[in-house]
Motif scaffolding. Structure first.
Motif, mmCIF file in Angstrom:
data_model
loop_
_atom_site.group_PDB
_atom_site.id
_atom_site.type_symbol
_atom_site.label_atom_id
_atom_site.label_comp_id
_atom_site.label_asym_id
_atom_site.label_seq_id
_atom_site.Cartn_x
_atom_site.Cartn_y
_atom_site.Cartn_z
ATOM 1 N N PRO A 32 0.813 -1.230 0.000
ATOM 2 C CA PRO A 32 0.000 0.000 0.000
ATOM 3 C C PRO A 32 0.845 1.279 0.000
ATOM 4 O O PRO A 32 0.384 2.319 -0.463
ATOM 5 N N LEU A 33 2.075 1.211 0.472
ATOM 6 C CA LEU A 33 2.942 2.389 0.512
ATOM 7 C C LEU A 33 3.802 2.540 -0.737
ATOM 8 O O LEU A 33 4.474 3.549 -0.903
ATOM 9 N N THR A 34 3.791 1.522 -1.602
ATOM 10 C CA THR A 34 4.650 1.517 -2.777
ATOM 11 C C THR A 34 3.878 2.002 -3.999
ATOM 12 O O THR A 34 2.735 1.620 -4.218
ATOM 13 N N SER A 35 4.513 2.825 -4.802
ATOM 14 C CA SER A 35 3.905 3.342 -6.019
ATOM 15 C C SER A 35 3.653 2.212 -7.010
ATOM 16 O O SER A 35 4.418 1.249 -7.090
ATOM 17 N N GLU A 36 2.595 2.326 -7.796
ATOM 18 C CA GLU A 36 2.275 1.327 -8.828
ATOM 19 C C GLU A 36 3.324 1.309 -9.931
ATOM 20 O O GLU A 36 3.509 0.309 -10.598
ATOM 21 N N ARG A 37 4.022 2.425 -10.121
ATOM 22 C CA ARG A 37 5.039 2.513 -11.176
ATOM 23 C C ARG A 37 6.360 1.863 -10.771
ATOM 24 O O ARG A 37 7.201 1.619 -11.599
ATOM 25 N N ARG A 38 6.534 1.589 -9.512
ATOM 26 C CA ARG A 38 7.785 0.992 -9.032
ATOM 27 C C ARG A 38 7.784 -0.511 -9.308
ATOM 28 O O ARG A 38 6.794 -1.195 -9.040
ATOM 29 N N ASP A 39 8.874 -1.008 -9.850
ATOM 30 C CA ASP A 39 8.995 -2.440 -10.132
ATOM 31 C C ASP A 39 9.301 -3.211 -8.857
ATOM 32 O O ASP A 39 10.124 -2.792 -8.038
ATOM 33 N N CYS A 40 8.648 -4.347 -8.708
ATOM 34 C CA CYS A 40 8.924 -5.263 -7.615
ATOM 35 C C CYS A 40 9.644 -6.475 -8.203
ATOM 36 O O CYS A 40 9.251 -6.992 -9.247
ATOM 37 N N VAL A 41 10.697 -6.917 -7.536
ATOM 38 C CA VAL A 41 11.527 -7.990 -8.079
ATOM 39 C C VAL A 41 11.801 -9.056 -7.032
ATOM 40 O O VAL A 41 11.686 -8.814 -5.828
ATOM 41 N N LEU A 42 12.163 -10.245 -7.507
ATOM 42 C CA LEU A 42 12.666 -11.318 -6.660
ATOM 43 C C LEU A 42 14.172 -11.361 -6.835
ATOM 44 O O LEU A 42 14.684 -11.303 -7.945
ATOM 45 N N ASP A 84 11.284 -3.951 -3.508
ATOM 46 C CA ASP A 84 10.640 -2.917 -4.317
ATOM 47 C C ASP A 84 11.618 -1.799 -4.644
ATOM 48 O O ASP A 84 11.233 -0.736 -5.091
ATOM 49 N N GLY A 85 12.880 -2.019 -4.429
ATOM 50 C CA GLY A 85 13.907 -1.026 -4.693
ATOM 51 C C GLY A 85 14.349 -0.293 -3.446
ATOM 52 O O GLY A 85 15.450 0.223 -3.383
ATOM 53 N N ALA A 86 13.499 -0.259 -2.435
ATOM 54 C CA ALA A 86 13.850 0.394 -1.181
ATOM 55 C C ALA A 86 13.814 -0.581 -0.009
ATOM 56 O O ALA A 86 14.477 -0.372 0.997
ATOM 57 N N THR A 87 13.037 -1.635 -0.136
ATOM 58 C CA THR A 87 12.844 -2.606 0.926
ATOM 59 C C THR A 87 13.260 -3.985 0.446
ATOM 60 O O THR A 87 13.028 -4.331 -0.700
ATOM 61 N N PHE A 88 13.872 -4.768 1.325
ATOM 62 C CA PHE A 88 14.200 -6.155 1.010
ATOM 63 C C PHE A 88 13.638 -7.032 2.122
ATOM 64 O O PHE A 88 13.907 -6.806 3.297
ATOM 65 N N LEU A 89 12.830 -8.020 1.744
ATOM 66 C CA LEU A 89 12.298 -8.983 2.710
ATOM 67 C C LEU A 89 12.658 -10.381 2.250
ATOM 68 O O LEU A 89 12.367 -10.767 1.112
ATOM 69 N N PRO A 90 13.284 -11.187 3.123
ATOM 70 C CA PRO A 90 13.604 -12.561 2.738
ATOM 71 C C PRO A 90 12.334 -13.416 2.693
ATOM 72 O O PRO A 90 11.469 -13.310 3.558
ATOM 73 N N LEU A 91 12.228 -14.235 1.662
ATOM 74 C CA LEU A 91 11.095 -15.156 1.533
ATOM 75 C C LEU A 91 11.493 -16.575 1.877
ATOM 76 O O LEU A 91 10.692 -17.347 2.387
ATOM 77 N N ALA A 92 12.725 -16.940 1.556
ATOM 78 C CA ALA A 92 13.226 -18.288 1.849
ATOM 79 C C ALA A 92 14.744 -18.223 1.907
ATOM 80 O O ALA A 92 15.362 -17.365 1.278
ATOM 81 N N PHE A 93 15.327 -19.127 2.668
ATOM 82 C CA PHE A 93 16.782 -19.206 2.707
ATOM 83 C C PHE A 93 17.194 -20.650 2.940
ATOM 84 O O PHE A 93 16.417 -21.476 3.409
ATOM 85 N N SER A 94 18.420 -20.936 2.590
ATOM 86 C CA SER A 94 18.957 -22.273 2.787
ATOM 87 C C SER A 94 20.444 -22.175 3.063
ATOM 88 O O SER A 94 21.170 -21.515 2.325
ATOM 89 N N HIS A 95 20.877 -22.802 4.153
ATOM 90 C CA HIS A 95 22.307 -22.913 4.413
ATOM 91 C C HIS A 95 22.826 -24.058 3.575
ATOM 92 O O HIS A 95 22.272 -25.161 3.612
#
Length: 130
Positions: A32-42, A84-95
């Protein structure tokens, strides 16, 4: 004591918990805080996790740090994250340990039940990264 017992439990699915919490945070608070024009990436990140002073850590291995071109004692940590270019959230990780037994300093604990999520994560750690 309850928290430590939960953290030691090999039957709890931490990967599922991380995905559920991250998805909730992304949908309820960040999108909700991110602009629609901003690309979201994995993003996939393969980082070195140094444990040079350790001796008896389960699946401790000799690994290569591709950024510095040196070998080290520790793990590689493969992380999948959303950004989203400003925020990074981990979804999964593996050692990741080494798939070669000669490069591992410590093997897997043989007393763990093979039906648990913890055992499956340990087997995943000794497979090739791809």
């Amino acid at each position: 004591d309850v928290v430590y017992d939960l953290l030691k439990n090999p039957t709890y699915n931490w990967r599922k918990l991380l995905v559920l919490v991250s998805t909730y945070l992304i949908e309820k608070f960040i999108r909700p805080l991110t602009s629609e024009r901003r690309d979201c990436v994995l993003i996939f990140d393969d980082s070195a996790f140094y444990r040079n002073r350790s001796k008896c850590v389960e699946l401790l291995a000799r690994a290569k740090d591709h950024a510095h071109h040196v070998y080290f004692k520790g793990f590689r940590m493969l992380t999948l994250g959303w950004s989203d270019g400003a925020t990074f959230l981990p979804l999964a990780f593996s050692h990741l340990s080494s798939p070669k037994a000669k490069n591992r300093f410590q093997e897997m604990d043989s007393s763990i039940d093979k039906r648990t999520v913890g055992y499956k994560r340990r087997k995943e750690a000794i497979q090739k990264t791809t």
